[in-house]
Write a protein that holds these residues in place. Structure first.
Motif, PDB file in Angstrom:
ATOM      1  N   ILE A 276      -0.311  -2.197   0.243  1.00  0.00           N
ATOM      2  CA  ILE A 276      -1.169  -2.632   1.395  1.00  0.00           C
ATOM      3  C   ILE A 276      -2.618  -2.545   1.001  1.00  0.00           C
ATOM      4  CG2 ILE A 276      -1.746  -1.976   3.660  1.00  0.00           C
ATOM      5  CD1 ILE A 276       0.703  -0.416   3.908  1.00  0.00           C
ATOM      6  N   ASP A 277      -3.044  -3.854   1.058  1.00  0.00           N
ATOM      7  CA  ASP A 277      -4.295  -3.908   0.502  1.00  0.00           C
ATOM      8  C   ASP A 277      -4.805  -3.685  -0.663  1.00  0.00           C
ATOM      9  OD1 ASP A 277      -4.783  -5.044   3.205  1.00  0.00           O
ATOM     10  OD2 ASP A 277      -5.838  -3.406   3.977  1.00  0.00           O
ATOM     11  N   GLY A 278      -3.703  -3.554  -1.624  1.00  0.00           N
ATOM     12  CA  GLY A 278      -3.868  -3.460  -3.062  1.00  0.00           C
ATOM     13  C   GLY A 278      -3.507  -2.132  -3.371  1.00  0.00           C
ATOM     14  N   VAL A 279      -3.375  -1.246  -2.433  1.00  0.00           N
ATOM     15  CA  VAL A 279      -3.139   0.147  -2.839  1.00  0.00           C
ATOM     16  C   VAL A 279      -1.642   0.579  -2.561  1.00  0.00           C
ATOM     17  CG1 VAL A 279      -3.745   2.603  -1.982  1.00  0.00           C
ATOM     18  CG2 VAL A 279      -5.449   0.828  -2.050  1.00  0.00           C
ATOM     19  N   ASP A 280      -0.917   1.079  -3.688  1.00  0.00           N
ATOM     20  CA  ASP A 280       0.302   1.505  -3.693  1.00  0.00           C
ATOM     21  C   ASP A 280       0.504   2.517  -2.550  1.00  0.00           C
ATOM     22  OD1 ASP A 280       2.854   2.554  -4.070  1.00  0.00           O
ATOM     23  OD2 ASP A 280       2.876   2.200  -6.348  1.00  0.00           O
ATOM     24  N   VAL A 281       1.409   2.071  -1.744  1.00  0.00           N
ATOM     25  CA  VAL A 281       1.758   3.160  -0.526  1.00  0.00           C
ATOM     26  C   VAL A 281       1.915   4.552  -0.720  1.00  0.00           C
ATOM     27  CG1 VAL A 281       2.637   1.157   0.917  1.00  0.00           C
ATOM     28  CG2 VAL A 281       4.223   2.441  -0.316  1.00  0.00           C
TER      29      VAL A 281
END
Length: 600
Positions: free
Chosen positions: A426-431
């Motif tokens: 999400i927005d480049g960050v791993d959940v």
């Protein structure tokens, strides 16, 4: 910069195990409960326990004065008719009784409080640990089994936890003090009194192991009975049994389980009873042997000494019997501790990251990057190498036949389970690098099966946001087009919804669930077949609520009815866990592929 970059051992798309199952060896190890581990439950209460120990020692030492006072009464005060001495001795005996009774009250209060705090800590720790377990754990575990561990197993340990430590300390101190007093009176008679100890200890160990085995079976039967109650007396269970005429069979099943429990309880209470009865007879015979010994050697001791020693000998066997009984209870309760520790030792399959990443100013850009997932025990992948890009504020629709992997794929966005390989960002960050609480604030889920708590409508809505004001709750209900319905109820927002919300229809429950999700104001929304069970008119009302809910959010919609996803920005057709088609409704229909066949 992407937080995932330049992280050792974490290349994008590389396999990263998201869960592990408990092996048979680990389960066997969990069953072997050490007394040291049980003792660690009491570590935070060392101060109060030290006070209890001091009270026990003081009480035992004071109590030991009684036999010597009795000896002085018989050997000195009465023969010499010394009334002053007699009054002093009898007042001393009353004083000893009063002091030991007062100390006993204080000891009971402290020890019971410590025991209850240990029980409270154990209950809350187990409950909190189970709350952290993944969805997969609860799908493979019977609900009644989980409830039985928390209520029956922990409840069964209560007497052991609350009284065992103090009982051991009290009885052990009493035994030591009594032995010292007995040796001071007559070491020969003391040796005669201790002859029965070795066989008594051996018998007690045999009985303890018998009861431990029976206790384990009892708890399994209680768990089965809990499952029967859960399945047979829930609203869904009652509906099923009535429509199938299965009520008598359910009653028979419950009756059989209850009968087995009766049999096990009898066996538990009678286990080793004859062995313990033989020990009791031997204990009772010891005073007779002491009297015979005193008669065989007249003049060796005074009457007062003999009476005092006999009283001490009785005081010795009571704590010894108590210690043996505590040993039996403790060993048999190890079966209960094993079941509880087995749950506490379960690994957390989906947990908070060690070094969580904060995501500020969430836009809601979701990406699936070569995501693969298989259910434990399955040879085929439920999701295989799926890559999708869902820009912020757009709508992705997942369609396909039942069992194609749509729900599995969507569930990984909210980390109901983690992929075996690949990643979801999400927005480049791993959940997986976000705190679970933070992720829950970003991703909202509305599923086909809406779950409502057995409380008021207001509290059901506030469950999503405990700090929500009444105005915020009403605004969310209006946006979900359910405010008029709630307001028309006899008690409005304070109306109790009933078990699982059975007071409301499917569409009404869905709109309440939408209002609940609106309160959290998530930037990413997952709609998992949320209208598939509704009639056309109700679906239209719920769909309007969904339209309101989806404004300004990234939405991932799973649907059987293609009419609900015609306007999606992109549609992905899933088959056997793979994306076989992707595009808009018009382009996919024109392509005459699988989607066109589903839409026909």
């Amino acid at each position: 910069m992407d937080p995932q970059q330049n992280r050792p051992g974490r290349p994008d798309g590389a396999e990263r195990p998201g869960r592990r199952t408990v092996t048979a060896a680990e389960k066997e190890q969990a069953r072997e409960v050490s007394l040291r581990r049980i003792g660690r439950l009491f570590t935070p209460h060392r101060g109060p326990l030290a006070v209890v120990t001091l009270i026990i020692v003081a009480s035992s030492v004071v109590a030991m004065a009684s036999p010597f006072l009795l000896k002085a009464v018989i050997d000195t005060a009465l023969p010499e008719r010394d009334l002053t001495l007699l009054v002093r001795l009898t007042l001393g005996m009353v004083g000893v009784a009063a002091v030991t009774a007062g100390l006993g009250v204080v000891q009971t209060w402290i020890s019971t409080r410590v025991g209850q705090e240990v029980m409270h800590g154990l209950r809350t720790t187990v409950f909190a640990h189970l709350q952290r377990q993944s969805l997969a754990f609860f799908t493979r575990t019977r609900t009644g089994e989980v409830q039985s561990r928390i209520t029956n197993d922990i409840g069964g340990m209560q007497s052991v936890v609350t009284s065992t430590a103090t009982s051991i300390a009290s009885n052990l101190t009493t035994v030591v003090a009594t032995l010292v007093a007995m040796l001071a009176l007559s070491w020969q008679l003391t040796l005669i009194s201790l002859v029965v100890l070795p066989p008594s200890i051996w018998l007690s160990r045999r009985v303890a192991h018998m009861r431990r085995s029976i206790t384990a079976r009892q708890q399994r039967e209680l768990a089965d009975l809990n499952v029967t109650v859960e399945e047979g007396l829930s609203i869904s269970g009652i509906q099923l049994s009535k429509t199938l005429g299965a009520g008598p069979a359910v009653v028979d099943r419950f009756t059989s389980g209850s009968e087995r429990l009766v049999d096990l309880e009898l066996r538990s209470q009678l286990a080793g009873r004859w062995r313990m009865a033989a020990t009791t007879v031997i204990f009772a015979a010891i005073p007779a042997v002491i009297y015979l010994s005193a008669g065989a050697f007249p003049g060796a001791m005074t009457i007062g000494t003999l009476v005092a020693f006999t009283a001490l000998q009785g005081n010795l066997f009571r704590p010894i019997t108590g210690l043996l009984g505590v040993g039996v209870s403790l060993v048999s309760s190890l079966a209960l501790f094993a079941r509880i520790f087995e749950y506490l030792d379960l690994p957390v399959e989906v947990d908070d990251p060690v070094a969580p990443v904060s995501l500020d100013g969430v836009r809601g850009h979701v990406r699936f990057e070569d995501v693969t997932f298989s259910y434990p025990g399955s040879d085929a992948a439920a999701v295989a190498g799926v890559s999708l890009d869902v820009p912020a504020g757009t709508n992705l629709a997942l369609v396909g036949e039942t069992g194609s992997g749509k729900s599995t794929l969507a569930s990984m966005v909210s980390r109901l389970q983690d992929p075996d390989a690949g990643r979801i960002t999400i927005d480049g960050v791993d959940v997986r690098d976000l705190r679970l609480a933070d992720l829950a604030g970003i991703v909202g889920v509305v599923s086909q099966e809406t779950y409502l708590l057995h409380t008021t409508v207001r509290e059901n809505l506030r469950y999503a946001k405990p700090s929500a004001t009444d105005a915020e709750i009403e605004a969310a209900a209006r946006a979900a087009q359910v405010h008029e319905l709630i307001a028309s109820l006899p008690d409005g927002y304070d109306t109790v919804v009933g078990s699982r919300g059975y007071r409301f229809s499917g569409g009404e429950k869905q709109r309440i669930a939408i209002a609940r999700t609106l309160l959290r104001d998530p930037k990413v929304l997952v709609l998992d077949e949320a209208t598939s069970a509704l009639d056309t008119e109700t679906e239209r009302a719920v769909q309007r609520a969904f339209t309101e809910l989806a404004k300004g959010r990234t939405t991932i919609t799973i649907a059987h009815r293609l009419s609900t996803v015609r306007d999606a920005d992109q549609i992905a057709v899933i088959d056997h866990g793979r994306v076989i088609e992707r595009g808009t409704h018009e382009s996919l229909v024109a392509g005459a592929g699988r989607y066109a066949a589903l839409a026909a």
